[in-house]
Write an enzyme that holds these catalytic residues in place. Structure first.
Site, PDB file in Angstrom:
ATOM      1  CG  LEU A 251      -1.804   1.249   1.360  1.00 44.40           C
ATOM      2  CD1 LEU A 251      -2.750   1.370   0.173  1.00 44.40           C
ATOM      3  CD2 LEU A 251      -2.574   1.226   2.661  1.00 44.40           C
ATOM      4  CE1 TYR A 252       6.234   5.196   1.744  1.00 45.05           C
ATOM      5  CE2 TYR A 252       7.483   3.567   0.500  1.00 45.05           C
ATOM      6  CZ  TYR A 252       7.372   4.835   1.040  1.00 45.05           C
ATOM      7  OH  TYR A 252       8.390   5.736   0.874  1.00 45.05           O
ATOM      8  CB  ALA A 253       4.590   0.530  -3.479  1.00 41.73           C
ATOM      9  CB  THR A 255       0.264   5.984  -0.829  1.00 38.50           C
ATOM     10  OG1 THR A 255       1.515   5.621  -0.232  1.00 38.50           O
ATOM     11  CG2 THR A 255      -0.859   5.199  -0.167  1.00 38.50           C
TER      12      THR A 255
END
Length: 440
Positions: A251-253, A255
């Site tokens: 999810l970090y990637a 965003t």
């Protein structure tokens, strides 16, 4: 030993001041390839929908503190404003060199933010920081960085990038020529525990900043931190800015990739000059405790077992470790070559610059080798536990192609992992009182 005394011995760990990059080239890549597919459209529709919900219904300016105690508060303190506060803001942002910039640095108490702010200040640029001092990792380290910067004349406003009123006030007090946007919710694995904080900070916060920047006059040029994580499940190496980035592994990637799409939109509609920087595994003094090199050092000194991941069929897990001083030079190079935004009053007047660069070291190193270097520097044998790479968003390898940054920014990393880790360990042992705090 108090932290301030510890820092006085550690100041030499801050990066040396790079001079401004004088670029005569007038042409830049003004667009990056954007691949389209039904799967990609579905993914970004979901991400942008989530961003809109978070932005409008969880904005800290209108919402209460989240009921979930595990979620950090994103509200800004209410003690900003007034003549004394404005005088301090202006003083920090005052340009002291000929043709210098006035730069708003978001996330200024963070790892990269601290080093970039110090480098800008030393070369004579005006620098004002903003940071919300969240508790994703030990806030005392961020406060120590803040004290370090204050001694160099950099003031950090305590506030959140989602606070539009605060951002507007800062631009009223100082007509910033540039924004170095480094504020973000970091970490790949934490996204599985607190996904909302990533959408709130990395998407809604970025949108809020751009909304303010588009309306001020003159509009600032913006350099912001993307991430090498956008390459996701790519198997082609080294990673190039022209490669596909529609397969995020976390999810970090997702965003961070969403941020690149958002940047494209605000560049296209409002004429904002935007430069994204894809950082590759940054390490060094004053680093983040959630990074492997940092907690490996801590756990080796404590005699704790450390987990080293391996890929399928015992495949090597490797990272393109990039020393902080090299990253700082890339950041300053991006600022120095950023063209002016072309909008006025929220309206685009002409095409504006849009760029994305890899900032890496181009020399991937197996994580097992990283541990071996730390063992030699710490003179302590690590207790290793070899484990399969979990499905938590981590990827097996990263490797940067930096030819674009070399040509346009004059970017050239010079620090190998052995040298960089030696500097980090020296800082770590000094900051934690000769290692005493680390083994308590």
């Amino acid at each position: 030993m108090s932290q301030l005394k510890q820092m006085s011995h550690a100041d030499n760990s801050a990066p040396s001041t790079p001079g401004k990059f004088k670029m005569e080239k007038a042409s830049y890549f003004n667009r990056v390839r954007w691949h389209t597919s039904p799967a990609k459209l579905a993914l970004w529709t979901f991400v942008f929908s989530a961003a809109i919900l978070i932005f409008f219904f969880r904005s800290p300016a209108t919402s209460s503190i989240p009921a979930d105690p595990s979620r950090r508060s994103l509200r800004s303190p209410s003690n900003w404003g007034g003549p004394v506060w404005e005088k301090r803001v202006r003083s920090s942002a005052r340009v002291r060199s000929r043709n210098g910039f006035s730069v708003l640095v978001t996330g200024a108490a963070g790892f990269v933010g601290t080093h970039v702010s110090a480098a800008l200040k030393r070369r004579g640029d005006g620098v004002l920081g903003i940071d919300n001092f969240n508790d994703y990792y030990d806030p005392s380290l961020k406060r120590a960085r803040q004290a370090l910067l204050e001694r160099t004349g950099v003031y950090i406003v305590e506030g959140d990038i989602n606070d539009a009123a605060l951002l507007r006030k800062l631009f009223e007090v100082v007509p910033f020529t540039h924004v170095m946007h480094l504020a973000a919710q970091a970490g790949v694995r934490y996204a599985m525990e607190n996904p909302g904080s990533y959408v709130h900070s990395n998407i809604a916060g970025f949108v809020n900043l751009l909304e303010v920047c588009k309306t001020v006059n003159p509009q600032p040029s913006i350099v912001w931190a993307s991430s090498s994580s956008v390459y996701g499940l790519n198997t082609k190496v080294p990673f190039s800015e022209k490669d596909r980035t529609d397969q995020p592994a976390s999810l970090y990637a997702a965003t961070k990739k969403a941020g690149e799409e958002i940047a494209h939109t605000y560049n296209h509609i409002y004429g904002l000059s935007l430069t994204g920087l894809r950082f590759f595994t940054v390490y060094g003094p004053w680093g983040r405790p959630d990074m492997a090199y940092f907690f490996f050092t801590r756990d080796i000194l404590k005699g704790k077992t450390i987990s080293i991941f391996e890929g399928a069929n015992h495949g090597t897990v490797a990272r393109d470790f990039t020393y902080i001083d090299d990253i700082v030079r890339g950041c300053l190079g991006a600022l120095d070559t950023a063209e002016k935004s072309t909008g006025s009053g929220g309206k685009k007047r002409a095409p504006a610059q849009l760029r994305v660069f890899n900032l890496g070291n181009t020399s991937p190193v197996p994580v097992s080798d990283l541990v071996s270097i730390l063992e030699r520097l710490l003179k302590t044998k690590a207790k290793r536990n070899i484990m399969k790479l979990p499905r938590n968003g981590d990827v097996q390898f990263t490797h940067a192609n930096i030819s674009y940054a070399q040509g346009e920014l004059g970017y050239k990393p010079v620090t190998d992992l052995q040298t960089g880790l030696k500097k980090f360990v020296r800082w770590y042992m000094n900051y934690y009182s000769g290692g005493k705090k680390a083994v308590e």
